[in-house]
Every structure is written in structure tokens, then in C-alpha cells.
Scaffold this motif. Structure first.
Motif: not given
Lengths: 355, 355
Positions: B30, B32, B36, B54-59, B141, B143, B164, B166
């Protein structure tokens, strides 16, 4: 301008991208309308649904969907008739199925009223994207993804229910020949092959690529245990015509309960065609080619509607189906599309008026 | 500050979040680290890999991973020894396996040099997140997700390879009792159960939830065809000890070729324990409970390392394993972890020094 109803918040796009679209040359599923429907699930409940301008999602890299495939979807189409009326085809079936799929994947059920209110509003907002004329439609893709930012292998506690829409012509270029699977499989007994779970699709790509190298467009999957029975084609259920009988295999926990499949069965029976729903042995196809009784094969699915299968490959041999007069595929496809486009009587009550 | 090497662009995080982490109470997966690793695949090739904050992905909502589950992952751990040395355990196995998984899912192979250079740099940047002490580790992880914005059901042409990390303590709280699957299945012959594909996981959640309601923590899957043979536990391979023999089932296209599994086999054989790799019938467990020969069951996996199984349920009956002296699980787990933490000789050459 923001419009808020009890169950729905609407934020309209400031400009439309529709002028950029060449509606005469549409690649399948690559262009999307101006708006999307989004509803988040958090803290044990679905939050207020929203329609917002079509836009990227901000997803944590740890979101469960990226790691554990907790995702389901549906495929539907909206049709415009010559008077500008907008229609869906049996949307209640898709709504129930996305929740059935979700249940098997430990995802929370989505409320029916959110779904239909959101979908109708979305279609009305983007109605210019639905072009009249047989073959034209707006492909509708509801999907649910697990969004909790945690890479523990257990069910997500957060989800997003999203609907996006893509203007579509027909899905397949035309000629489809299929390879009958001899080694690879799509689904296990006791698994979730009957759902529209994301995880049922990616596993088909590699075997399908191998089949494409041999000149086939699709794989018809067989049972994982013996490979003696045909099942489905991954995006289509399969029908065969032996003599004057139409045969399709029963649904199971491995095979999708296709909306087009059940509509084909109903229309065929209504025309007085004898329909058998029973397991189909691969060897029946071979025998049917030999004695001439195999007259047609076709796939049924929302994207493809009905797709005639011109031939198949099995154990290194290629079989080419005969040209047939009074094709069941062609007849039933026409009747089905006439109903979908509001050009024929809808005696089964399948049409759903959006506008 | 940006650091650029031939194969890697590094953008360091301006601040660290490490002070916010309670390393004594870590939920699994949970939190991180600060950075990344990301590498995009486009136009038929992998672009320059990057390490970024470490940051959100724009998808795009249409990204294939959301619809068709084209996604694979790996699980690895970094360990810190008492001198501050940082170690990986057989990372070459994970690297090869993520490409094997990807091949089955029609995804492009990732270059070895990108993987190791990126991974090492990432671990060095975030090395403060790796705490020394047995049980502490940094869970890694890697992926790969399909990112092409198109909802056609065919292989994506764009991907993201991401790593990433953890911080982790041990994965399971402790007591694990398992339910032997009687009806549900995890994988089909000819399918992709042997891969770490996202789609192999979500289908386990619902049956596991049902098992949890009966007081079990995990499901041990059986063959989809007969449910007579035990296979694996979804996140663990399974070992049983009958008398003084250690037995695990062979890998297949349904069963993951676990790195911990093969390490356990090697360590057991090296200790002179007789190891049999052969199909295991459920009925052997029942007979072994009856005559006292079933002395141990345990699962093996990167997250759990070795997890003793205290009991199992089958056809409504519950079986509780005896307490055993000279537990294979405990002995081999200690030896394995001593190797992982650089506290014991590494005669197999499994350790990989990061620093």
C-alpha cells in the motif's frame, strides 16, 4: 455548463471533436465521442455518477486493474433510424450481464437506475455522433475497473464504472476464416469464461496471432479438456447449419451467454427454422464437409452482429464452405438489423427507445 | 536534477515521503517508494527508460489493459544485510519469466539491460526504504500494461513497462488454512495459468471470498477437468510432506514455475530430503491425514516465502495438520531467508548484489 439531476452530474464539453472524424472511414474503437460517464465506488458505495468531457484517467500505478485484471466490460450499440430516433437493442441484457460478470470477479453490482439514466443522457449529449444508415452505429463500451491503489492480491475496495462511446461501421472487413483450436484454450470448467472479464481476452491474442500467420482471422475455441467440442470464438458465439438445422452449443461457465446469440435463436425459431442447442463435435464439421450437410457457419456478437465464416482449418487441413442460397446468416442478420434500426416490427420487444 | 546515462534518464524526486511511513506497521503493497521506473513501447520499439518520481499514470479510458487484460507482472524482493549490502534473489528468473508471460499474452519482450540497469538504479535511489532485519524487505513489482487507446480486441501496439517498490514485512499474518477447490478453477489446459498474467488473479477472488466465509484464508486450486489433483494456491505453489518425502506437483501450462518453488526443491535435495515432483491427488491428503503420514503442507512464493498451512477443508470436512518437530517448512524457510539476507553461504549462486 453543469447540469445536475438527482442521480447525475453533467459537465458538458466546451467544444466538440466531431468535425475531426471521418465517418466514412472509421477504424473500430479508436475514436470516442465528446463525453464519458464515470461513477466511482468508494467506502462501500457508488458515488454520484457524472458525465464529463472525454478525458484521460489518472490512475495510481498500484491500481489493482493493472496487476490482477479485476475488470469487466460490455459491448452495446446505439442505432439511429431515418427519422432521427435513437435505439438500443436489449440493453437490459447487457446491464444484467455486466453485474453477473462483476459478481464472479468480486466486484460490486452497479445500480440499474444509474446505468440507464447515465447511458441515456450520454447518448443524447453525443447524439450527433450516431449516424443513420444500416451498418452505422455508436458502439457503447461500459466497463468497470478496480482502482484501489494497493498491490495485495485480494479484491479491490475501489472501482470505476465508465461508459465510453465510439462511432462504428461494421466490425469485420468481411471474409472470416477460422482456425479450430487444437492445443490452446480460452476457458476452464469452473472458471469465468462466461463473463466479459478483461482476463478472458488477452490470452487469446497469441494463439490468434499464430492462426493469423496461417491465414485465418479468428480462432474457434474448443473445450480445454478434449478439444473435441467447439465452444465460441472469443468475440462471437458460433452457429452451424447442418442440412436445414441451425445448431449452437449451450452456454456454460466457459461460454458467453451472447445477446446476439439468443436473439438469433429466437428469430430462427420464429421463422420456423429448427434450432438445436447442444454440444457440437469438431468431427461433425468434418463429416458435414464430406457429405455436404454443413451448409453454413457463422459467428454472432454485438460488434460483428452476424459474421459468416467462409472456411475453417483443422489439423493442417483447410475446409472451404460452399456458397449457399437462402443463407440463414444473411436472412437472420437482415432481420436482426432491421429490428435494431427500427425498420421492422419488433415483436419480441427488444428495441429500447432513447429518443 | 536529471541524470542521463545511455539507457536511462533519471529525474529525482524533490522530497522524500519516507518520513511518513511507519515501517513497524506496514500493510502489504500500500506504500510506495519515492521513485518508479517507466519505459514506453511505441512504434515497434521500447523507448528510453526513465526513473521518475512516483506518480499517477495518465491513461486513456480506451487503453487496452482496462478492457482486455493484456498485462503481466512479477514479484521480487530486495534485502538489506547487516552491513548495508543490498541483495536480490535470482532476479534473472523473474526477468525471464516476465518475458515468458508477455510472450503468451502477445506482448513484446523487454530488453535485459534496460531491466537490470533500471532496477539497480531504482533500488540505489530508494535504498533507505529497504530496512535490514529478517522479514523486512522491499517488495518490487515490475509490470507491463497495454496502453494503446483502442478498444478493438486485438493485441495492443503500445505498452508501458513499469517498476514500483513497496516496503514490506511478511505477507501473511500467520495462520493459513486452505480450502481445496471442488467446483471453481483457476486455469485451463492450453491456457495461460503458468504466466503471471493479470487475468489469472481476479477470477480467484470470488471463490476465495466464499472460502473466507468458511474460515479459510486461501484456496488450493485443483485441475479444472476432474478436481482430483491439487495444483497451486494462486499466489503460492504447494508442497506436502508425506512421511519424510517432500512432494510438489510438476509445473505445466496451468501452474506457475515459481522461483521460490524451485529454490525449495534445490535446498531440500541439498539437505538430503527426498523430493518428488509428481501430480498430487487430493485423496492422498485425506489418506495421509488418516494414517498420520501427512506431516506438513506449505505454500511457497516470493511474497510469502514459505507459508505453513495449518489445515485444509474439503467436501465439508476440516482437517487440522499435526504439529511437527523438525519442520521442513521452518528449516527450509530459515535457510532460504539466510541466503536472501546474506547470512549464509550461497552455494547455488542465487544472490545478486545491488550494492
Amino acid at each position: 455548463m453543469d447540469v445536475t439531476s438527482k442521480n447525475l452530474v453533467v459537465e458538458k464539453a466546451k467544444t466538440s471533436r466531431i468535425e475531426q472524424i471521418d465517418f466514412d472511414h472509421l477504424p473500430f474503437g479508436a475514436n470516442f465521442t465528446d463525453h464519458m460517464f464515470v461513477c466511482d465506488y468508494k467506502n462501500g458505495q457508488w458515488e454520484t455518477p457524472k458525465i464529463i468531457p472525454y478525458q484521460p484517467l489518472m490512475m495510481e500505478p498500484s491500481a489493482s486493474v493493472f496487476h490482477y485484471g479485476q475488470a469487466v466490460f460490455e459491448g452495446m450499440k446505439a442505432y439511429k433510424d431515418d427519422e432521427g430516433g435513437i435505439w438500443l437493442f436489449r440493453p437490459d441484457e447487457n446491464f444484467r450481464r455486466i453485474n453477473r460478470s462483476g459478481e464472479r470477479l468480486a466486484m460490486p453490482a452497479f445500480p440499474e437506475e444509474y446505468f440507464f439514466e447515465g447511458l441515456k443522457k450520454l447518448l443524447l449529449l453525443d447524439q450527433e455522433w450516431i449516424k443513420p444508415g444500416i451498418g452505422n452505429s455508436l458502439y457503447i463500451r461500459p466497463f468497470v475497473i478496480a482502482s484501489q491503489p494497493a498491490i495485495i492480491a485480494s479484491p479491490s475496495q475501489e472501482f470505476k464504472f465508465i461508459i465510453i462511446c465510439s462511432p462504428a461501421q461494421s466490425y469485420y472487413g468481411g471474409e472470416v476464416r477460422v482456425k479450430i483450436a487444437e492445443k490452446f484454450s480460452r476457458a476452464a470448467d469452473g472458471g469465468f469464461g462466461y463473463t466479459k472479464a478483461a482476463g478472458n481476452y488477452a490470452g487469446q491474442f497469441y494463439p490468434t496471432n499464430l492462426a493469423k500467420e496461417e491465414g485465418f482471422q479468428q480462432v474457434v475455441w474448443t473445450d480445454a479438456n478434449t478439444h473435441e467440442y467447439i465452444e465460441e470464438a472469443g468475440t462471437m458465439n458460433i452457429f452451424i447449419r447442418l442440412g436445414d438445422k441451425l445448431i449452437t452449443c449451450p452456454t456454460s461457465d466457459r461460454i458467453l451467454d451472447g445477446v446476439t446469440r439468443k436473439s438469433v435463436i429466437a428469430l430462427a425459431e420464429d421463422r420456423g427454422i429448427e434450432v438445436e442447442v447442444r454440444p457440437i463435435k469438431v468431427v461433425e464439421l468434418l463429416e458435414g464437409m464430406k457429405d455436404g450437410s454443413l451448409k453454413e457457419m457463422f459467428g454472432s456478437g454485438t460488434a460483428a452482429v452476424i459474421n459468416p465464416i467462409l472456411g475453417f482449418g483443422y489439423k493442417g487441413e483447410r475446409y472451404e464452405l460452399p456458397k449457399v442460397e437462402n443463407s440463414y446468416a444473411a436472412t437472420i442478420k437482415k432481420q436482426l438489423m432491421d429490428i435494431q434500426y427500427n425498420r421492422a416490427e419488433d415483436k419480441f420487444g427488444w428495441r429500447y427507445r432513447v429518443k
